[in-house]
Design a protein around this motif. Structure first.
Motif, PDB file in Angstrom:
ATOM      1  N   GLY A 186       0.788  -1.155   0.133  1.00 47.73           N
ATOM      2  CA  GLY A 186       0.072   0.042   0.058  1.00 47.73           C
ATOM      3  C   GLY A 186       0.846   1.218  -0.125  1.00 47.73           C
ATOM      4  N   TRP A 187       0.300   2.272  -0.725  1.00 43.68           N
ATOM      5  CA  TRP A 187       0.830   3.718  -0.808  1.00 43.68           C
ATOM      6  C   TRP A 187       2.226   3.828  -1.364  1.00 43.68           C
ATOM      7  CZ3 TRP A 187      -2.953   6.716  -0.400  1.00 43.68           C
ATOM      8  CH2 TRP A 187      -4.192   6.391   0.105  1.00 43.68           C
ATOM      9  N   SER A 188       2.931   2.789  -1.823  1.00 44.79           N
ATOM     10  CA  SER A 188       4.464   3.021  -2.501  1.00 44.79           C
ATOM     11  C   SER A 188       4.713   1.977  -3.305  1.00 44.79           C
ATOM     12  CB  SER A 188       5.356   3.291  -1.441  1.00 44.79           C
ATOM     13  OG  SER A 188       5.434   2.186  -0.599  1.00 44.79           O
ATOM     14  N   VAL A 189       5.538   1.848  -3.990  1.00 46.61           N
ATOM     15  CA  VAL A 189       6.260   0.641  -4.454  1.00 46.61           C
ATOM     16  C   VAL A 189       7.692   0.820  -3.448  1.00 46.61           C
ATOM     17  CG1 VAL A 189       7.571  -0.168  -6.540  1.00 46.61           C
ATOM     18  CG2 VAL A 189       5.716   1.562  -6.773  1.00 46.61           C
ATOM     19  N   PRO A 190       7.569  -0.740  -2.637  1.00 45.67           N
ATOM     20  CA  PRO A 190       8.605  -0.592  -1.597  1.00 45.67           C
ATOM     21  C   PRO A 190      10.031  -1.341  -2.261  1.00 45.67           C
ATOM     22  CG  PRO A 190       7.272  -2.698  -1.623  1.00 45.67           C
ATOM     23  CD  PRO A 190       6.756  -1.400  -2.822  1.00 45.67           C
ATOM     24  N   LEU A 191      10.926  -0.999  -1.542  1.00 42.99           N
ATOM     25  CA  LEU A 191      12.329  -1.543  -1.961  1.00 42.99           C
ATOM     26  C   LEU A 191      12.287  -2.942  -2.523  1.00 42.99           C
ATOM     27  CD1 LEU A 191      15.223  -1.196  -1.970  1.00 42.99           C
ATOM     28  CD2 LEU A 191      15.348  -1.715   0.416  1.00 42.99           C
ATOM     29  N   ALA A 192      11.322  -3.756  -1.724  1.00 45.62           N
ATOM     30  CA  ALA A 192      11.325  -5.446  -2.104  1.00 45.62           C
ATOM     31  C   ALA A 192      10.827  -5.230  -3.492  1.00 45.62           C
ATOM     32  CB  ALA A 192      10.579  -6.066  -1.224  1.00 45.62           C
TER      33      ALA A 192
ATOM     34  N   GLU B 131      11.813 -11.902  15.807  1.00 49.82           N
ATOM     35  CA  GLU B 131      11.105 -12.930  15.505  1.00 49.82           C
ATOM     36  C   GLU B 131      10.117 -12.599  14.294  1.00 49.82           C
ATOM     37  OE1 GLU B 131       8.560 -15.152  18.262  1.00 49.82           O
ATOM     38  OE2 GLU B 131       9.930 -15.134  19.718  1.00 49.82           O
ATOM     39  N   GLU B 132       9.541 -11.374  14.279  1.00 46.64           N
ATOM     40  CA  GLU B 132       8.807 -11.010  13.211  1.00 46.64           C
ATOM     41  C   GLU B 132       9.613 -11.045  11.961  1.00 46.64           C
ATOM     42  OE1 GLU B 132       5.897  -7.650  12.957  1.00 46.64           O
ATOM     43  OE2 GLU B 132       6.002  -7.927  15.300  1.00 46.64           O
ATOM     44  N   PHE B 133      10.555 -10.413  11.905  1.00 51.05           N
ATOM     45  CA  PHE B 133      11.584 -10.546  10.899  1.00 51.05           C
ATOM     46  C   PHE B 133      11.843 -11.883  10.434  1.00 51.05           C
ATOM     47  CE2 PHE B 133      15.843 -10.722   8.976  1.00 51.05           C
ATOM     48  CZ  PHE B 133      15.676  -9.622   7.711  1.00 51.05           C
ATOM     49  N   ASN B 134      12.372 -12.564  11.311  1.00 46.92           N
ATOM     50  CA  ASN B 134      12.550 -14.267  10.665  1.00 46.92           C
ATOM     51  C   ASN B 134      11.370 -14.706  10.175  1.00 46.92           C
ATOM     52  OD1 ASN B 134      15.327 -13.832  11.435  1.00 46.92           O
ATOM     53  ND2 ASN B 134      14.954 -14.990  13.529  1.00 46.92           N
ATOM     54  N   ALA B 135      10.193 -14.444  10.522  1.00 47.06           N
ATOM     55  CA  ALA B 135       8.979 -15.013   9.929  1.00 47.06           C
ATOM     56  C   ALA B 135       8.763 -14.423   8.681  1.00 47.06           C
ATOM     57  CB  ALA B 135       7.793 -14.997  10.987  1.00 47.06           C
ATOM     58  N   MET B 136       8.803 -13.102   8.574  1.00 49.74           N
ATOM     59  CA  MET B 136       8.773 -12.409   7.408  1.00 49.74           C
ATOM     60  C   MET B 136       9.589 -12.955   6.186  1.00 49.74           C
ATOM     61  SD  MET B 136      10.085 -10.029   5.378  1.00 49.74           S
ATOM     62  CE  MET B 136      11.362  -9.263   6.120  1.00 49.74           C
ATOM     63  N   VAL B 137      10.829 -13.270   6.569  1.00 55.59           N
ATOM     64  CA  VAL B 137      11.885 -13.683   5.516  1.00 55.59           C
ATOM     65  C   VAL B 137      11.522 -15.365   5.188  1.00 55.59           C
ATOM     66  CG1 VAL B 137      14.349 -14.495   5.427  1.00 55.59           C
ATOM     67  CG2 VAL B 137      13.651 -12.222   6.466  1.00 55.59           C
ATOM     68  N   ALA B 138      11.137 -16.083   6.041  1.00 56.54           N
ATOM     69  CA  ALA B 138      10.571 -17.320   5.721  1.00 56.54           C
ATOM     70  C   ALA B 138       9.423 -17.416   4.790  1.00 56.54           C
ATOM     71  CB  ALA B 138      10.237 -18.222   7.089  1.00 56.54           C
ATOM     72  N   ARG B 139       8.501 -16.504   5.255  1.00 58.15           N
ATOM     73  CA  ARG B 139       7.266 -16.609   4.585  1.00 58.15           C
ATOM     74  C   ARG B 139       7.698 -16.095   2.836  1.00 58.15           C
ATOM     75  NH1 ARG B 139       4.993 -13.971   8.708  1.00 58.15           N
ATOM     76  NH2 ARG B 139       5.132 -12.120   7.636  1.00 58.15           N
ATOM     77  N   THR B 140       8.390 -15.011   2.864  1.00 58.52           N
ATOM     78  CA  THR B 140       8.738 -14.537   1.589  1.00 58.52           C
ATOM     79  C   THR B 140       9.403 -15.306   0.653  1.00 58.52           C
ATOM     80  OG1 THR B 140       8.710 -12.262   2.391  1.00 58.52           O
ATOM     81  CG2 THR B 140      10.012 -12.358   0.412  1.00 58.52           C
ATOM     82  N   THR B 141      10.381 -15.999   1.379  1.00 54.82           N
ATOM     83  CA  THR B 141      11.272 -17.070   0.577  1.00 54.82           C
ATOM     84  C   THR B 141      10.371 -17.999   0.209  1.00 54.82           C
ATOM     85  OG1 THR B 141      13.107 -16.209   1.962  1.00 54.82           O
ATOM     86  CG2 THR B 141      13.367 -18.366   0.900  1.00 54.82           C
ATOM     87  N   ARG B 142       9.474 -18.602   1.076  1.00 55.22           N
ATOM     88  CA  ARG B 142       8.642 -19.950   0.568  1.00 55.22           C
ATOM     89  C   ARG B 142       7.793 -19.380  -0.402  1.00 55.22           C
ATOM     90  NH1 ARG B 142       8.117 -20.512   6.289  1.00 55.22           N
ATOM     91  NH2 ARG B 142       6.121 -19.669   6.004  1.00 55.22           N
TER      92      ARG B 142
ATOM     93  N   ASP C 281      14.329  -0.301  10.200  1.00 50.08           N
ATOM     94  CA  ASP C 281      12.830  -0.123   9.763  1.00 50.08           C
ATOM     95  C   ASP C 281      12.423  -1.070   8.618  1.00 50.08           C
ATOM     96  OD1 ASP C 281      10.252   1.025   9.163  1.00 50.08           O
ATOM     97  OD2 ASP C 281      11.047   2.881   7.970  1.00 50.08           O
ATOM     98  N   TRP C 282      12.975  -2.347   8.895  1.00 54.98           N
ATOM     99  CA  TRP C 282      12.639  -3.422   7.595  1.00 54.98           C
ATOM    100  C   TRP C 282      11.407  -3.635   7.122  1.00 54.98           C
ATOM    101  CZ3 TRP C 282       9.325  -7.182   8.839  1.00 54.98           C
ATOM    102  CH2 TRP C 282       8.901  -7.657  10.236  1.00 54.98           C
ATOM    103  N   SER C 283      10.195  -3.480   7.922  1.00 51.76           N
ATOM    104  CA  SER C 283       8.977  -3.742   7.689  1.00 51.76           C
ATOM    105  C   SER C 283       8.389  -2.813   6.585  1.00 51.76           C
ATOM    106  CB  SER C 283       7.850  -3.643   9.028  1.00 51.76           C
ATOM    107  OG  SER C 283       7.741  -2.274   9.432  1.00 51.76           O
ATOM    108  N   THR C 284       8.900  -1.435   6.498  1.00 55.27           N
ATOM    109  CA  THR C 284       8.691  -0.488   5.483  1.00 55.27           C
ATOM    110  C   THR C 284       9.091  -0.927   4.236  1.00 55.27           C
ATOM    111  OG1 THR C 284       8.483   1.283   7.190  1.00 55.27           O
ATOM    112  CG2 THR C 284       8.639   1.860   4.750  1.00 55.27           C
ATOM    113  N   HIS C 285      10.286  -1.691   4.095  1.00 58.72           N
ATOM    114  CA  HIS C 285      10.609  -2.116   2.916  1.00 58.72           C
ATOM    115  C   HIS C 285      10.428  -3.294   2.525  1.00 58.72           C
ATOM    116  CE1 HIS C 285      13.190   1.775   3.546  1.00 58.72           C
ATOM    117  NE2 HIS C 285      13.371   1.420   4.690  1.00 58.72           N
ATOM    118  N   PHE C 286      10.394  -4.171   3.342  1.00 63.47           N
ATOM    119  CA  PHE C 286      10.238  -5.706   2.793  1.00 63.47           C
ATOM    120  C   PHE C 286       8.906  -6.376   3.411  1.00 63.47           C
ATOM    121  CE2 PHE C 286      14.653  -4.893   3.939  1.00 63.47           C
ATOM    122  CZ  PHE C 286      15.218  -5.098   3.042  1.00 63.47           C
TER     123      PHE C 286
END
Length: 179
Positions: free
Chosen positions: A30-36, A86-97, A159-164
């Motif tokens: 939402g609202w931008s084209v994020p870094l990812a 913990e949230e970061f690791n879960a996000m990385v795992a979800r994204t990778t899968r 601020d990893w959540s904003t970007h990834f």
């Protein structure tokens, strides 16, 4: 209008006469084209007809190179002290899968809604995104992986959540029939 950037995957490219089948949903933000999204759509990037908008504001890019660079950057970010580990690791795992599951030949980025809310000239917006933000994001990520851009990496860690942390799913606000 939903005011999101959308990322899809397909084995062929959209044309003036139609869209590829099947189209796999990757992510929306939402609202931008994020870094990812910039990194994922950052290799062999070209302007293509949009699957959602009338102007040619779609972008296509090499899937494997984009996914590999994003996963490598996420691992590097994770080597430092990140907020909400913990949230970061879960996000990385979800994204990778999700990226592994949806693997295709091309990423298809649809930033038309973002261009619209920014008041960008739609005739030049896609190429401008490639020339400025996408090329810069990919260069930053590659430099970080080469041991440079430590200050940039520290900002990403804070601020990893904003970007990834985009919404990765099999179904997005704009999904396409799987016929």
């Amino acid at each position: 209008m939903a005011n999101r950037s959308y990322l899809y995957a397909a084995d062929s490219l959209p044309t003036e006469n139609g869209i590829p089948r099947p189209i796999k949903c990757i992510s929306e933000h939402g609202w931008s084209v994020p870094l990812a999204h910039l990194i994922l759509a950052g290799h062999e990037t070209t302007v293509v007809p949009s699957m959602i908008w009338n102007p040619p504001v779609g972008l296509a890019a090499d899937y494997t190179a984009g996914a590999d660079l994003l996963i490598a950057l996420l691992r590097l970010v994770g080597e430092g002290e990140v907020a909400d580990r913990e949230e970061f690791n879960a996000m990385v795992a979800r994204t990778t899968r999700h990226l592994e599951k949806q693997k295709s030949r091309h990423f298809l980025l649809e930033p038309g809604e973002i261009f619209s809310i920014e008041g960008t000239d739609l005739d030049t917006a896609a190429q401008n995104l490639i020339d400025s933000e996408i090329e810069h994001a990919v260069a930053q990520a590659r430099a970080a992986l080469d041991g440079q851009r430590t200050a940039w990496l520290e900002e990403l860690r804070k601020d990893w959540s904003t970007h990834f942390a985009s919404f990765y799913s099999d179904h997005l606000y704009y999904s396409f029939p799987s016929d």
